[in-house]
Design a protein around this motif. Structure first.
Motif, PDB file in Angstrom:
ATOM      1  N   SER A 239       3.495   6.204   3.649  1.00  0.00           N
ATOM      2  CA  SER A 239       2.653   7.354   3.856  1.00  0.00           C
ATOM      3  C   SER A 239       3.604   8.642   4.057  1.00  0.00           C
ATOM      4  O   SER A 239       4.692   8.617   4.374  1.00  0.00           O
TER       5      SER A 239
ATOM      6  N   PRO B  15       0.971   5.284  -1.583  1.00  0.00           N
ATOM      7  CA  PRO B  15       0.214   6.070  -2.343  1.00  0.00           C
ATOM      8  C   PRO B  15       1.029   6.789  -3.568  1.00  0.00           C
ATOM      9  O   PRO B  15       2.323   6.751  -3.593  1.00  0.00           O
TER      10      PRO B  15
ATOM     11  N   LYS C   4       3.671  -0.702   3.821  1.00  0.00           N
ATOM     12  CA  LYS C   4       2.681   0.440   3.368  1.00  0.00           C
ATOM     13  C   LYS C   4       3.746   1.808   3.518  1.00  0.00           C
ATOM     14  O   LYS C   4       4.650   1.554   4.016  1.00  0.00           O
TER      15      LYS C   4
ATOM     16  N   ASP D 100       0.783  -1.226   0.019  1.00  0.00           N
ATOM     17  CA  ASP D 100       0.061  -0.058   0.177  1.00  0.00           C
ATOM     18  C   ASP D 100       1.066   1.178  -0.012  1.00  0.00           C
ATOM     19  O   ASP D 100       1.328   1.820   1.344  1.00  0.00           O
TER      20      ASP D 100
ATOM     21  N   LYS E 244       4.338  17.208   5.426  1.00  0.00           N
ATOM     22  CA  LYS E 244       4.676  16.373   3.861  1.00  0.00           C
ATOM     23  C   LYS E 244       6.109  16.451   3.519  1.00  0.00           C
ATOM     24  O   LYS E 244       6.345  16.711   2.263  1.00  0.00           O
TER      25      LYS E 244
END
Length: 477
Positions: A390, A351, A388, A349, A396
């Motif tokens: 993120s 993005p 994953k 996972d 950010k």
């Protein structure tokens, strides 16, 4: 009565002579240690090359012979053995330590044993021995090759330790040089004060500036420089003081860079050891699938393996995109899924907005490998791995990567022991957590302390390994 010009001329010659001594001493010592470093790095690199030949190339070549892909006389096994022997002889000529020479002597004997067993295999094949017997002899050869590899690894460690001793010698020399410099500065100050009291008042200002500069250098401020004196007779002395400061600063910078290069060489050496067993297992899987006539799976595994190797090599680049890193572990898990169909499920996972950022390559695969071999394979029934990524927070500016599994997990005591191993300066005593140690060491070297691995686990409930790195669009220096 002596003229001012004659008196100052004699003074300047004395000061220049005294100032040149530490510079000459520093340059001479640096050259000696630099040559030593070059020899150690050369030996280490050569040992690593022949180590790869012993551990990988020779067993692979002999397997092709045993499996019938080529005849014994067509193989390159003796050429590879000659390459190993030449490498050991070259290292013997350059090695200075007694322990290193001993290890190389043992390596030569092991190499001779390896050659004898290879010859024995050739005789067996010529006599038409059974495949089982040939495979048994091949396993013995692999064991000897592995022993030779271990001996070469021990030799590499000895050379690295010798490099550390050389580094300590440099530090000791630096201290001595500082003491000499302090003594010289004190001598120059006393001399200057005496001359100041006996010469024309016009030279008071430039002499005071020189005294100030020498004090700053003695205090460690190597960026200090002297403005050109207004008196012609003091120009040469001023230039030499500036040259001395620049040279010492350059020597320190070169020493720091040498240490960084040594660490990076060590990391690349560690990186090259990440997946040897995986390569053997993949080839075995492809052979097994081909023998079972599972053509589609052979194509699937071969394609995944080809892409896996392409990203691993990356044309020598250390930095790749997150997209390539994710593709790398996807190919790895594709291969492992076919191999461990009954016990392994996985999920990735990541993005899309993270895929374009750059990151240090081969950081996720060792963590996934650890989850399979120390988590999933040690539990009963099917296991699940989740990879994953993120953003670390709302700014950010950093990315968070996690590898989770529901495998056997670690006990509290084992988890504490792993965290202690990750803090070690050297991988000498690291065994089961070798992959985790390697990833953590590379993250600290190329990023910062914030990028260190974080391991969370509970016995029987799986483990979670995570790290965060900056969001960057281009490779870091």
């Amino acid at each position: 009565m002596k003229s001012l010009k004659s008196s100052l001329h004699r003074s300047y010659l004395f000061i220049i002579l005294v100032m040149v001594i530490p510079t000459v001493y520093a340059v001479a010592v640096y050259r000696i240690h630099s040559r030593r470093y070059d020899t150690i790095i050369s030996n280490t690199g050569r040992a690593n090359d022949i180590n790869n030949v012993a551990r990988n190339a020779i067993p692979t070549e002999l397997w092709d012979i045993v499996s019938g892909k080529k005849k014994f006389f067509q193989g390159k096994q003796y050429f590879l053995l000659d390459e190993i022997e030449r490498g050991i002889e070259e290292m013997e000529k350059k090695t200075e330590t007694a322990n290193g020479k001993t290890k190389l002597l043992v390596a030569k004997r092991t190499c001779l044993t390896l050659k004898n067993h290879i010859s024995e295999l050739g005789i067996q094949i010529e006599k038409g021995s059974t495949v089982r017997k040939n495979e048994e002899e091949l396993e013995e050869i692999r064991s000897i090759a592995a022993l030779l590899s271990d001996i070469l690894q021990e030799y590499i460690i000895i050379e690295i330790e010798e490099a550390a001793k050389t580094n300590e010698a440099i530090k000791t020399t630096s201290i001595r040089l500082s003491l000499i410099q302090i003594a010289i500065v004190a001598l120059v100050v006393v001399f200057s004060v005496r001359r100041f009291l006996s010469t024309f008042a016009a030279i008071k200002k430039p002499i005071a500036e020189m005294e100030s500069l020498s004090t700053k250098i003695a205090g460690g401020d190597l960026s200090a420089r002297l403005s050109p004196p207004e008196i012609e007779e003091l120009t040469t002395l001023g230039k030499n003081l500036n040259t001395m400061a620049e040279r010492i600063s350059a020597l320190i910078a070169e020493n720091i860079e040498e240490q960084k290069n040594l660490q990076k060489a060590e990391m690349k050496l560690l990186q090259s050891q990440i997946t040897p067993h995986f390569l053997y297992n993949t080839f075995d899987t492809i052979i097994w699938l081909a023998e079972s006539s599972q053509t589609s799976d052979v194509v699937k595994v071969t394609r995944a393996f080809s892409e896996f190797l392409r990203i691993s090599l990356s044309r020598g680049h250390e930095w790749i995109t997150v997209e390539n890193e994710v593709s790398h572990i996807s190919n790895y898990l594709t291969i492992q899924k076919i191999r461990y169909e009954s016990i392994l499920n996985y999920e990735i996972d990541v993005p899309e907005e993270l895929l374009g950022f750059k990151m240090l390559k081969l950081t996720l695969q060792p963590l996934v490998e650890n989850a399979i071999y120390h988590g999933i394979k040690n539990k009963r029934g099917r296991g699940h791995i989740k990879v994953k990524a993120s953003f670390f927070d709302e700014t950010k500016t950093r990315m968070l990567f996690c590898v989770e599994d529901d495998g056997a997990g670690f006990s509290k005591e084992r988890l504490e022991a792993i965290n202690e191993e990750l803090k070690k300066e050297s991988a000498e005593n690291v065994q089961e957590t070798y992959g985790l140690y390697n990833v953590n060491k590379r993250l600290l070297l190329y990023y910062d302390e914030k990028a260190a691995l974080k391991i969370e686990s509970e016995s029987g409930k799986g483990a979670r390994i995570s790290f965060s790195v900056p969001c960057i669009k281009k490779e870091m220096d």
